[in-house]
Design an enzyme around this catalytic site. Structure first.
Site, PDB file in Angstrom:
ATOM      1  N   TYR A 290       0.854  -1.203   0.000  1.00  0.00           N
ATOM      2  CA  TYR A 290       0.000   0.000   0.000  1.00  0.00           C
ATOM      3  C   TYR A 290       0.879   1.239   0.000  1.00  0.00           C
ATOM      4  CZ  TYR A 290      -4.975  -0.271  -0.114  1.00  0.00           C
ATOM      5  OH  TYR A 290      -6.255  -0.374  -0.566  1.00  0.00           O
TER       6      TYR A 290
ATOM      7  N   LYS B  67      -0.982   1.547 -25.349  1.00  0.00           N
ATOM      8  CA  LYS B  67      -1.284   1.559 -26.783  1.00  0.00           C
ATOM      9  C   LYS B  67       0.043   1.708 -27.536  1.00  0.00           C
ATOM     10  CE  LYS B  67      -6.002   2.899 -25.763  1.00  0.00           C
ATOM     11  NZ  LYS B  67      -7.094   3.887 -25.879  1.00  0.00           N
TER      12      LYS B  67
ATOM     13  N   ASP C 256      -5.846  14.522 -25.176  1.00  0.00           N
ATOM     14  CA  ASP C 256      -5.821  13.110 -24.796  1.00  0.00           C
ATOM     15  C   ASP C 256      -5.113  12.357 -25.922  1.00  0.00           C
ATOM     16  OD1 ASP C 256      -6.316  10.455 -24.335  1.00  0.00           O
ATOM     17  OD2 ASP C 256      -8.474  10.689 -23.996  1.00  0.00           O
TER      18      ASP C 256
ATOM     19  N   THR D 185      -2.918   6.879 -22.271  1.00  0.00           N
ATOM     20  CA  THR D 185      -2.773   5.517 -21.766  1.00  0.00           C
ATOM     21  C   THR D 185      -1.297   5.174 -21.882  1.00  0.00           C
ATOM     22  OG1 THR D 185      -3.080   4.604 -23.965  1.00  0.00           O
ATOM     23  CG2 THR D 185      -5.053   4.779 -22.589  1.00  0.00           C
TER      24      THR D 185
ATOM     25  N   GLU E 280      -0.513   4.770  -0.608  1.00  0.00           N
ATOM     26  CA  GLU E 280      -1.317   5.978  -0.847  1.00  0.00           C
ATOM     27  C   GLU E 280      -0.444   7.218  -0.630  1.00  0.00           C
ATOM     28  OE1 GLU E 280      -4.725   5.576   1.683  1.00  0.00           O
ATOM     29  OE2 GLU E 280      -5.793   4.359   0.221  1.00  0.00           O
TER      30      GLU E 280
ATOM     31  N   ARG F 134      -0.936  -1.905 -19.023  1.00  0.00           N
ATOM     32  CA  ARG F 134      -2.194  -1.164 -19.052  1.00  0.00           C
ATOM     33  C   ARG F 134      -2.159  -0.089 -17.973  1.00  0.00           C
ATOM     34  NH1 ARG F 134      -5.044  -3.875 -22.404  1.00  0.00           N
ATOM     35  NH2 ARG F 134      -6.618  -2.259 -22.362  1.00  0.00           N
TER      36      ARG F 134
HETATM   37  C1  LIG Z   1      -8.125   4.182 -25.038  1.00  0.00           C
HETATM   38  C2  LIG Z   1      -8.500   5.589 -24.784  1.00  0.00           C
HETATM   39  C3  LIG Z   1      -8.769   6.042 -23.493  1.00  0.00           C
HETATM   40  C4  LIG Z   1      -9.014   5.174 -22.293  1.00  0.00           C
HETATM   41  O1  LIG Z   1      -8.128   4.268 -21.957  1.00  0.00           O
HETATM   42  P1  LIG Z   1      -8.481   3.101 -20.910  1.00  0.00           P
HETATM   43  O2  LIG Z   1      -7.146   2.735 -20.396  1.00  0.00           O
HETATM   44  O3  LIG Z   1      -9.169   2.051 -21.691  1.00  0.00           O
HETATM   45  O4  LIG Z   1      -9.354   3.672 -19.848  1.00  0.00           O
HETATM   46  C5  LIG Z   1      -8.973   7.407 -23.297  1.00  0.00           C
HETATM   47  N1  LIG Z   1      -8.949   8.244 -24.331  1.00  0.00           N
HETATM   48  C6  LIG Z   1      -8.733   7.839 -25.596  1.00  0.00           C
HETATM   49  C7  LIG Z   1      -8.723   8.840 -26.694  1.00  0.00           C
HETATM   50  C8  LIG Z   1      -8.517   6.492 -25.868  1.00  0.00           C
HETATM   51  O5  LIG Z   1      -8.344   6.094 -27.128  1.00  0.00           O
END
Ligand SMILES: *Cc1c(COP(=O)(O)O)cnc(C)c1O
Length: 426
Positions: free
Chosen positions: A47, A222, A193, A219, A49, A228
């Site tokens: 933990y 990707k 994002d 993220t 936090e 993840r």
């Molecule tokens: C994949 C994605 C997310 C979210 O990612 P998670 O890890 O699945 O929550 C947020 N914004 C965009 C543009 C994405 O393509």
């Protein structure tokens, strides 16, 4: 204790599935073995936090070091001044930024989900569309490109507090400077994002949002090819342009407000084992190998688009600047749903996707989304893109012929033997 063979057999089967198939889901990738190994470790027991050097629990002196390493490395990757590596996912990263900067009911302006946007950019089924008042811009029907005039028009009319750019199914680069001008005119903050193209941005193969956007979220699994998870970044860590306050009413540095929004705002204990794996992945991002990988992703995507166009597939916006593309299948008289399901039987994995101005429901759709990050990690180059497109085309042109589809599945398996995946795992 007895080994849980039920679960470990399933894991082995999933490895087999990943090895045999052609993975074209644009949001997926294969981490290195050391990223995976770093994820399965004893830090899951801890933990922690709080943040490095200011935790609520004892015994954090080691996890402090891995988390600090992850922070330092990702700041170096993007040449930025602030990083929070604790978000459990991309969605949590976005939730944290909105929580840090907005009040419930405030207006946000994002790319419409049906035009390539993400659920967390204001969809009515997501927290972002329930807690805040969502407004949207789209893409132009003729070009498939983001409609900045519409963004400006809606921004002037609605005066949102936050403009969100970035997408899940958009193959072109973004004009961050223009977005910032629109935001400044109406008094909005900007969040980019970059969940999808982050790896290409890191290597300068796409425009950088850092000079123009207040917040950058991503993220890590990707194009970044880590475990993840999510991250929040800022180019400068001191800006709090609108004098935003913490829950107690104190004006704080933006970096403090973001840290507080992640924990205790929306999360409890950080996943320190995943953060260790993030640190490893971020180290890999700094390598020459990854630079070559990112370049290969971009040129593979272009080779794939070219091969598809040669077979009369209609790509939204007529091509790609990044790692993915959206194919409108209406001229082939095939729905996205049927294409996804049939290609799956040939062990070619991708997802159905609404195309802009789609006349079909989101469960059926007129299109498919194709991305090359995963197959590029497997070792494919431009020439292999032609082979992959030939497989796709053969399935789609014989969509009701089960014998052809299963013959393609066999060809796919033997093709993929050239590209070993995790050979160390036996
Ligand atoms: C994949 C994605 C997310 C979210 O990612 P998670 O890890 O699945 O929550 C947020 N914004 C965009 C543009 C994405 O393509």
């Amino acid at each position: 204790m007895q080994r849980d063979s039920l679960v470990f057999d399933l894991i082995q089967k999933e490895l087999q599935r990943q090895r045999q198939g052609i993975e074209l889901i644009a949001s997926e990738n294969f981490t290195s073995l050391q990223v995976m190994q770093a994820m399965g470790n004893v830090m899951t027991n801890k933990y922690a936090e709080g943040y490095p050097g200011r935790r609520y629990y004892g015994g954090c002196e080691i996890v402090d070091q891995t988390e600090q390493l992850a922070i330092d490395r990702i700041k170096e990757v993007f040449n930025c001044q602030y990083a929070n590596v604790q978000p459990h996912s991309g969605a949590q990263a976005n939730a944290s930024v909105l929580l840090a900067t907005l009040q419930p009911g405030d207006k946000i302006l994002g790319l419409d989900l049906s035009m390539g946007g993400h659920l967390t950019h204001g969809s009515p089924v997501n927290f972002s569309g329930k807690l805040y008042e969502p407004h949207f811009y789209g893409v132009k029907k003729e070009t498939g490109l983001v409609d900045y005039e519409q963004m400006e028009e809606v921004a002037r009319r609605e005066r949102p507090k936050m403009i969100i750019c970035g997408a899940s199914a958009y193959s072109r680069d973004w004009d961050y400077k223009r977005i910032r001008q629109i935001a400044d005119e109406v008094g909005a903050l900007v969040m980019a994002d970059i969940a999808h193209p982050a790896g290409l941005i890191a290597k300068g193969l796409l425009a950088s949002p850092f000079d123009h956007c207040h917040f950058v979220t991503s993220t890590t699994h990707k194009t970044l090819r880590g475990p993840r998870g999510g991250i929040i970044l800022m180019g400068k860590d001191f800006e709090n342009p609108f004098g935003l306050k913490d829950p107690k009413g104190n004006i704080r540095m933006m970096s403090n407000l973001l840290d507080m929004a992640v924990f205790p705002g929306i999360q409890g204990g950080p996943l320190e084992h995943v953060i260790a794996a993030k640190a490893v992945a971020f180290g890999e991002l700094l390598s020459e190998d990854y630079t070559q990988y990112a370049k290969q992703v971009k040129s593979n995507a272009q080779a794939m688009a070219k091969a598809l166009v040669a077979k009369d597939y209609h790509i939204i916006s007529n091509g790609t600047d990044n790692h993915l593309m959206l194919i409108d299948l209406r001229n082939k008289n095939i729905t996205g749903k049927k294409a996804q399901e049939t290609l799956d039987r040939a062990h070619i994995t991708l997802n159905k996707n609404a195309v802009p101005f789609d006349d079909k429901s989101p469960f059926v759709t007129s299109g498919i989304r194709v991305g090359v990050p995963a197959i590029t990690t497997r070792g494919m180059n431009e020439e292999h893109m032609q082979t992959v497109v030939n497989f796709i085309d053969k399935v789609l042109m014989n969509i009701d012929d089960a014998a052809v589809v299963s013959s393609v599945a066999k060809d796919v398996h033997s093709f993929m033997e050239q590209f070993p995946l995790y050979p160390e795992l036996g």
